[in-house]
Scaffold this active site. Sequence first.
Site, PDB file in Angstrom:
ATOM      1  CE  LYS A 103       3.689   6.229   6.579  1.00 29.23           C
ATOM      2  NZ  LYS A 103       2.828   7.657   5.735  1.00 29.23           N
ATOM      3  CB  SER A 139      -5.743   4.008   2.706  1.00 34.48           C
ATOM      4  OG  SER A 139      -5.605   4.964   1.791  1.00 34.48           O
ATOM      5  CE  LYS A 196       4.481   7.992  -0.696  1.00 40.19           C
ATOM      6  NZ  LYS A 196       3.678   7.539   0.353  1.00 40.19           N
ATOM      7  CB  THR A 226      -3.249  12.333   6.607  1.00 36.90           C
ATOM      8  OG1 THR A 226      -3.455  11.425   5.545  1.00 36.90           O
ATOM      9  CG2 THR A 226      -1.880  12.945   6.550  1.00 36.90           C
ATOM     10  CE  LYS A 243      -4.168   1.869   0.644  1.00 30.75           C
ATOM     11  NZ  LYS A 243      -4.191   2.743  -0.792  1.00 30.75           N
TER      12      LYS A 243
HETATM   13  N1  GLU Z   1       0.662   9.276   0.715  1.00 26.52           N
HETATM   14  C1  GLU Z   1      -0.119   9.039   2.240  1.00 26.52           C
HETATM   15  C2  GLU Z   1       1.277   8.633   2.620  1.00 26.52           C
HETATM   16  O1  GLU Z   1       2.396   8.790   2.650  1.00 26.52           O
HETATM   17  C3  GLU Z   1      -0.799   7.607   1.755  1.00 26.52           C
HETATM   18  C4  GLU Z   1      -0.467   6.491   1.695  1.00 26.52           C
HETATM   19  C5  GLU Z   1      -2.216   5.424   1.501  1.00 26.52           C
HETATM   20  O2  GLU Z   1      -3.713   5.859   1.738  1.00 26.52           O
HETATM   21  O3  GLU Z   1      -2.408   4.542   0.613  1.00 26.52           O
HETATM   22  O4  GLU Z   1       0.317   7.808   4.146  1.00 26.52           O
END
Ligand code: GLU
Length: 432
Positions: free
Chosen positions: A95, A366, A107, A191, A71
């Site tokens: 995370k 998410s 990513k 977030t 993810k």
């Molecule tokens: N881009 C966000 C992060 O760095 C969200 C990633 C997501 O929702 O998968 O956590």
Amino acid sequence: MTESKYNPFENAQKQFDNMAEYLGLEDGMKNFLREPMKEIHFNIPIKMDNGSIKIFKAFRVKHNDARGPAKGGLRFHNEETIDDVKALSMWMTWKCALLNLPLGGSKGGIVCDPSALSLNEQEKLCRGFIRQLYSQIGPNSDVPAPDMGSNAQHMLWMLDEYETIAGGRYPGMITAKPVGMGGSLGRTEATGYGVIYTLEEMLKIKNIDITKTTASVQGFGLVGEYAARKYVEMGGKVIAVNCFHNADKKVYTFIDKDGLDIQKLASVKNSFGSIDKNKGIEFGYEVLEGDSKCTKWLEQQVDILIPCALPNQITLDTFPLIKDSVKIICEGANGPTTPDCDELIKNRGISMIPDFLCNAGGVTCSYFEQVQSNMNYFWDKEEVLIKLEYAMKTAFRAVYDLSLDKGLYMRDAAYVIAIQRVAEAVKLRGWV
Ligand code: GLU
């Protein structure tokens, strides 16, 4: 994006190596976890509106998927590098594990300036990205989301392209879609709100009344805006907000010692999180001007610093500019502090809420969106936010308790929990 001497991937590896040593990880496991499992580089050709052909570089990196489908977001930035994406994919693994989500880390990025592209060109770029990556992503393998520079509309174009190729509906293939098109209520705020849920816990522990605190926020994208909104809603005073202006290519810092009106600022920001300098002046704020290295936001006499923009902002060079009044740093951004600064932060007695805990609200929501999308049954906003707050505060408590128990810095305690969970999954699968 990494114009400084700091390389985010080296930073991410340094942080990992230190904690792998602390945990006594075997060499095989350590060597496996300090690198991504898969790294894809490709080029997307786009027929531009003026008829020319432009080639955009793109990446997708899967760091680890032992705990579940990978993810992670997609960063659209004209200085994006593979090392940024590798670092960010690694932080996604930690995370998700820290929040105990059944997900791995990945990513992606496209080297582009979305503010310089027409909507038509942006759509082609999103569809081109999926056309080349189709076989590598999906609801059960790797699930993208937005990150800096990308948004809900981009996600929907990507979903549409994916579903067109797949010949079916797979709303769990991507997250942070528009509400009503498979998006979850609360994802926009998630977030930023998550940042403040963790801050609330830290203030409780330190016995500080939020209504007596002040903060300075770097960045006014979704994370900075909603962190500021929630903090103000709870009684805090945001006295400085700094943001990059996409057209002027300058950084403006808006200051009001009596507290900025965040709703008013938000009402005039454009879709790239930029606020016109003259609007700030019109609102009666002090407006400071700087380049992309502008540090005005961290030079403020405040209790709390909330970096919500780029990596490598709190460095050996900028740390001395931080006032003695600062008691807490909430890392809303990914990697805003360089590893060589952690020791200085510790020595000053500043409490650190580390990035992959502090900003985990986005991916947590998410995950909720993916669950709802896969069920095709959607929750109301209150249910989403209650679950989000619970998840963030539970993770915060676990990190804080461990840091207290073992005398660890908060970032180190977060790493201990996350690395142990991922290493256990890797071991159970028999990979290492
Ligand atoms: N881009 C966000 C992060 O760095 C969200 C990633 C997501 O929702 O998968 O956590």
